[in-house]
Write a protein that holds these residues in place. Sequence first.
Motif, PDB file in Angstrom:
ATOM      1  N   PHE A 152       0.853  -1.194   0.000  1.00  0.00           N
ATOM      2  CA  PHE A 152       0.000   0.000   0.000  1.00  0.00           C
ATOM      3  C   PHE A 152       0.888   1.242   0.000  1.00  0.00           C
ATOM      4  O   PHE A 152       1.986   1.228   0.571  1.00  0.00           O
ATOM      5  N   GLY A 153       0.374   2.324  -0.576  1.00  0.00           N
ATOM      6  CA  GLY A 153       1.096   3.586  -0.539  1.00  0.00           C
ATOM      7  C   GLY A 153       0.823   4.318   0.766  1.00  0.00           C
ATOM      8  O   GLY A 153       0.155   3.795   1.667  1.00  0.00           O
ATOM      9  N   SER A 154       1.304   5.554   0.855  1.00  0.00           N
ATOM     10  CA  SER A 154       1.206   6.261   2.142  1.00  0.00           C
ATOM     11  C   SER A 154       0.073   7.285   2.171  1.00  0.00           C
ATOM     12  O   SER A 154      -0.085   8.020   3.143  1.00  0.00           O
ATOM     13  N   MET A 155      -0.724   7.351   1.093  1.00  0.00           N
ATOM     14  CA  MET A 155      -1.806   8.344   1.044  1.00  0.00           C
ATOM     15  C   MET A 155      -2.844   8.017   2.124  1.00  0.00           C
ATOM     16  O   MET A 155      -3.394   6.925   2.122  1.00  0.00           O
ATOM     17  N   PRO A 156      -3.109   8.931   3.067  1.00  0.00           N
ATOM     18  CA  PRO A 156      -4.074   8.588   4.116  1.00  0.00           C
ATOM     19  C   PRO A 156      -5.477   8.414   3.534  1.00  0.00           C
ATOM     20  O   PRO A 156      -5.904   9.175   2.672  1.00  0.00           O
ATOM     21  N   SER A 157      -6.188   7.387   4.009  1.00  0.00           N
ATOM     22  CA  SER A 157      -7.559   7.160   3.539  1.00  0.00           C
ATOM     23  C   SER A 157      -8.470   8.253   4.088  1.00  0.00           C
ATOM     24  O   SER A 157      -8.236   8.803   5.164  1.00  0.00           O
ATOM     25  N   LEU A 158      -9.541   8.532   3.341  1.00  0.00           N
ATOM     26  CA  LEU A 158     -10.428   9.632   3.729  1.00  0.00           C
ATOM     27  C   LEU A 158     -11.615   9.172   4.583  1.00  0.00           C
ATOM     28  O   LEU A 158     -12.279   9.983   5.204  1.00  0.00           O
ATOM     29  N   GLY A 159     -11.895   7.871   4.588  1.00  0.00           N
ATOM     30  CA  GLY A 159     -13.023   7.371   5.380  1.00  0.00           C
ATOM     31  C   GLY A 159     -12.555   7.018   6.790  1.00  0.00           C
ATOM     32  O   GLY A 159     -11.454   6.523   6.977  1.00  0.00           O
ATOM     33  N   TRP A 160     -13.418   7.250   7.772  1.00  0.00           N
ATOM     34  CA  TRP A 160     -13.008   6.949   9.158  1.00  0.00           C
ATOM     35  C   TRP A 160     -12.699   5.466   9.332  1.00  0.00           C
ATOM     36  O   TRP A 160     -11.843   5.102  10.117  1.00  0.00           O
ATOM     37  N   LEU A 161     -13.461   4.623   8.630  1.00  0.00           N
ATOM     38  CA  LEU A 161     -13.254   3.179   8.790  1.00  0.00           C
ATOM     39  C   LEU A 161     -12.618   2.545   7.556  1.00  0.00           C
ATOM     40  O   LEU A 161     -12.671   1.334   7.379  1.00  0.00           O
ATOM     41  N   SER A 162     -12.023   3.368   6.691  1.00  0.00           N
ATOM     42  CA  SER A 162     -11.375   2.806   5.502  1.00  0.00           C
ATOM     43  C   SER A 162     -10.281   1.827   5.936  1.00  0.00           C
ATOM     44  O   SER A 162      -9.580   2.071   6.923  1.00  0.00           O
ATOM     45  N   PHE A 163     -10.128   0.773   5.160  1.00  0.00           N
ATOM     46  CA  PHE A 163      -9.132  -0.251   5.486  1.00  0.00           C
ATOM     47  C   PHE A 163      -7.713   0.116   5.033  1.00  0.00           C
ATOM     48  O   PHE A 163      -6.752  -0.119   5.773  1.00  0.00           O
ATOM     49  N   PRO A 164      -7.506   0.679   3.811  1.00  0.00           N
ATOM     50  CA  PRO A 164      -6.130   0.876   3.344  1.00  0.00           C
ATOM     51  C   PRO A 164      -5.331   1.798   4.273  1.00  0.00           C
ATOM     52  O   PRO A 164      -5.853   2.802   4.765  1.00  0.00           O
ATOM     53  N   ARG A 165      -4.109   1.421   4.510  1.00  0.00           N
ATOM     54  CA  ARG A 165      -3.188   2.179   5.371  1.00  0.00           C
ATOM     55  C   ARG A 165      -1.780   1.841   4.939  1.00  0.00           C
ATOM     56  O   ARG A 165      -1.554   0.782   4.327  1.00  0.00           O
ATOM     57  N   PRO A 166      -0.790   2.685   5.256  1.00  0.00           N
ATOM     58  CA  PRO A 166       0.575   2.420   4.783  1.00  0.00           C
ATOM     59  C   PRO A 166       1.065   1.058   5.248  1.00  0.00           C
ATOM     60  O   PRO A 166       0.790   0.642   6.376  1.00  0.00           O
ATOM     61  N   GLY A 167       1.791   0.372   4.382  1.00  0.00           N
ATOM     62  CA  GLY A 167       2.334  -0.949   4.736  1.00  0.00           C
ATOM     63  C   GLY A 167       2.099  -1.934   3.619  1.00  0.00           C
ATOM     64  O   GLY A 167       2.083  -1.569   2.446  1.00  0.00           O
ATOM     65  N   VAL A 168       1.894  -3.172   4.013  1.00  0.00           N
ATOM     66  CA  VAL A 168       1.716  -4.214   3.017  1.00  0.00           C
ATOM     67  C   VAL A 168       0.410  -4.942   3.309  1.00  0.00           C
ATOM     68  O   VAL A 168      -0.010  -5.024   4.463  1.00  0.00           O
ATOM     69  N   THR A 169      -0.264  -5.401   2.244  1.00  0.00           N
ATOM     70  CA  THR A 169      -1.509  -6.141   2.465  1.00  0.00           C
ATOM     71  C   THR A 169      -1.398  -7.528   1.851  1.00  0.00           C
ATOM     72  O   THR A 169      -0.890  -7.693   0.738  1.00  0.00           O
ATOM     73  N   LEU A 170      -1.852  -8.513   2.627  1.00  0.00           N
ATOM     74  CA  LEU A 170      -1.814  -9.915   2.202  1.00  0.00           C
ATOM     75  C   LEU A 170      -3.250 -10.415   2.168  1.00  0.00           C
ATOM     76  O   LEU A 170      -4.001 -10.185   3.126  1.00  0.00           O
ATOM     77  N   ALA A 171      -3.642 -11.088   1.075  1.00  0.00           N
ATOM     78  CA  ALA A 171      -5.008 -11.636   0.986  1.00  0.00           C
ATOM     79  C   ALA A 171      -4.932 -13.089   0.539  1.00  0.00           C
ATOM     80  O   ALA A 171      -4.257 -13.403  -0.447  1.00  0.00           O
ATOM     81  N   LEU A 172      -5.587 -13.967   1.281  1.00  0.00           N
ATOM     82  CA  LEU A 172      -5.570 -15.407   0.935  1.00  0.00           C
ATOM     83  C   LEU A 172      -6.935 -16.017   1.155  1.00  0.00           C
ATOM     84  O   LEU A 172      -7.640 -15.650   2.092  1.00  0.00           O
ATOM     85  N   ASP A 173      -7.256 -17.019   0.329  1.00  0.00           N
ATOM     86  CA  ASP A 173      -8.498 -17.778   0.508  1.00  0.00           C
ATOM     87  C   ASP A 173      -8.212 -19.086   1.246  1.00  0.00           C
ATOM     88  O   ASP A 173      -7.169 -19.713   1.021  1.00  0.00           O
ATOM     89  N   PHE A 174      -9.173 -19.488   2.070  1.00  0.00           N
ATOM     90  CA  PHE A 174      -9.079 -20.771   2.787  1.00  0.00           C
ATOM     91  C   PHE A 174     -10.403 -21.499   2.665  1.00  0.00           C
ATOM     92  O   PHE A 174     -11.433 -20.938   3.063  1.00  0.00           O
ATOM     93  N   PRO A 175     -10.405 -22.740   2.168  1.00  0.00           N
ATOM     94  CA  PRO A 175     -11.660 -23.508   2.191  1.00  0.00           C
ATOM     95  C   PRO A 175     -12.145 -23.618   3.635  1.00  0.00           C
ATOM     96  O   PRO A 175     -11.331 -23.725   4.550  1.00  0.00           O
ATOM     97  N   ASN A 176     -13.452 -23.583   3.815  1.00  0.00           N
ATOM     98  CA  ASN A 176     -14.012 -23.653   5.171  1.00  0.00           C
ATOM     99  C   ASN A 176     -14.001 -25.102   5.673  1.00  0.00           C
ATOM    100  O   ASN A 176     -14.818 -25.908   5.255  1.00  0.00           O
ATOM    101  N   ARG A 177     -13.076 -25.403   6.556  1.00  0.00           N
ATOM    102  CA  ARG A 177     -13.025 -26.751   7.157  1.00  0.00           C
ATOM    103  C   ARG A 177     -13.499 -26.698   8.599  1.00  0.00           C
ATOM    104  O   ARG A 177     -13.076 -27.498   9.445  1.00  0.00           O
ATOM    105  N   GLY A 178     -14.310 -25.695   8.907  1.00  0.00           N
ATOM    106  CA  GLY A 178     -14.898 -25.618  10.238  1.00  0.00           C
ATOM    107  C   GLY A 178     -13.899 -25.118  11.261  1.00  0.00           C
ATOM    108  O   GLY A 178     -13.116 -24.198  10.997  1.00  0.00           O
TER     109      GLY A 178
END
Length: 431
Positions: free
Chosen positions: A341-367
């Motif tokens: 992610f870049g360093s531009m501050p998000s404009l929403g109070w609850l926006s998720f993007p923030r400076p740093g790195v983002t990791l996204a992965l899928d996991f089959p639901n095994r309970g």
Amino acid sequence: MPVGTSWGRWPRYEQRIFALGSRFDPLPGYAPMLAFGNGRSYGDVCLNEGGTLLATRGLDRFVHFDPDSGVLECEAGVMLSDIIALTLPHGWFPPVTPGTALVTVGGAIANDVHGKNHHRAGSFGHHLLSFELRRSSGQMLPCSPTHNSDWFAATLGGLGLTGLICTARLQMRRVPGPWIAGDSQRFGSLDEFFALARQSDTEYEYTVGWLDCAASGSRLGRGIFMRGNHVEHHAPPPRTGSLRIALTPPLSPVNNLTVRLFNELYFRRPAAAQRHALWHYKPFLYPLDGLLEWNRLYGPRGFFQYQCALPPDAAATALPEMLRVIAGARQGSPLVVLKQFGSMPSLGWLSFPRPGVTLALDFPNRGVVTLRLLEALDAITRAAGGAVYPAKDARMSAGSFQQYFPAWKRLQDYMDPQFSSSFWRRVTRSE
Ligand SMILES: Cc1cc2nc3c(=O)[nH]c(=O)nc-3n(C[C@H](O)[C@H](O)[C@H](O)COP(=O)(O)OP(=O)(O)OC[C@H]3O[C@@H](n4cnc5c(N)ncnc54)[C@H](O)[C@@H]3O)c2cc1C
């Protein structure tokens, strides 16, 4: 009441559906209500157990498009794919787009979505000129960064809780056409990923990494880095239709063995190392949109996505720790995305993007084993001072959410008294 679900196909809730045909339609008044865009959120942020979902796909009208300035006004149920079809022939493209074009403008605002160009362009809200917010009282609030700016910041990334977004005005970005040129290369470690991201982020609009989550030992953190820029190129678009997964297999074909095999072949395939690559924007930006209902491949129990953001200082230690936990649990899938992610501050109070790195992965639901794994990942994210993306979540604890998004209390004062969601009730209950 019909049973509804979201992209992860878990959880499934009974909820009343009220289809809106126009932005002028009165709201039904069966509280609690919640707008539903195209259901591309993975968990319960777009679900409302026992309540009413306001289906917004009928709000699909364009209000105005100026091909000189690139300013577009449309209703909130218009999808990004429809916008591209209208504006790209005039040389304009959405300035920020998630990894699927099948999301509505209302959904893009309510989750303040980000794309592969966050380091350059920030998130959706940075290009949002204004929107109209309908409250259940009937009041229509025009909101922009300068007018009703508190409502703007509460609603952007506000998870649909402040009311119904009816229309929005967006500043599109100029592009020379539908083609993207760049390259892809393998990286052998997370250090190499960070070096590539640092090197590429000034020169490339889009940068993204794919990670082999099954790799361990000396291969931990290996993956493929892709980067590209819009370019002028005159060729007809590739003639590829969409395929549809028509049935849900009784057992998910995604398991430790198939993931290892797929990842090995994917990592080694020649296209992983291309010095000069030319992509049509669809396979580059929306690689999964050509396979409709691919979410069925995770079987009848559905799946979870875990997307976290880790601050720059903590990422170098937290990321390998996470990858070790995931490889050890043997539960991942081939769909793993790593992005700076870049360093531009998000404009929403609850926006998720923030400076740093983002990791996204899928996991089959095994309970319970999958839930335990996700809780272990949360422990790492919490200790690192990071956050988990509500758009992708169906299970984080109230304590975790409240640590990740301390502005949640502020949002409460702006919530529509008739609106709520399953997500919100889950993450604000006292534990
Ligand atoms: C394959 C895939 C790739 C993705 N890649 C990314 C990515 O790269 N980056 C990213 O940020 N996200 C990504 N996402 C997530 C997706 O962009 C978001 O979940 C988006 O918000 C979904 O939009 P939707 O129209 O489907 O809204 P829904 O999922 O139906 O709803 C999302 C939220 O928006 C609210 N909402 C919808 N319409 C309105 C309205 N008119 N008024 C008020 N509130 C409203 C809902 O109440 C809910 O809280 C991806 C999803 C998929 C399936």
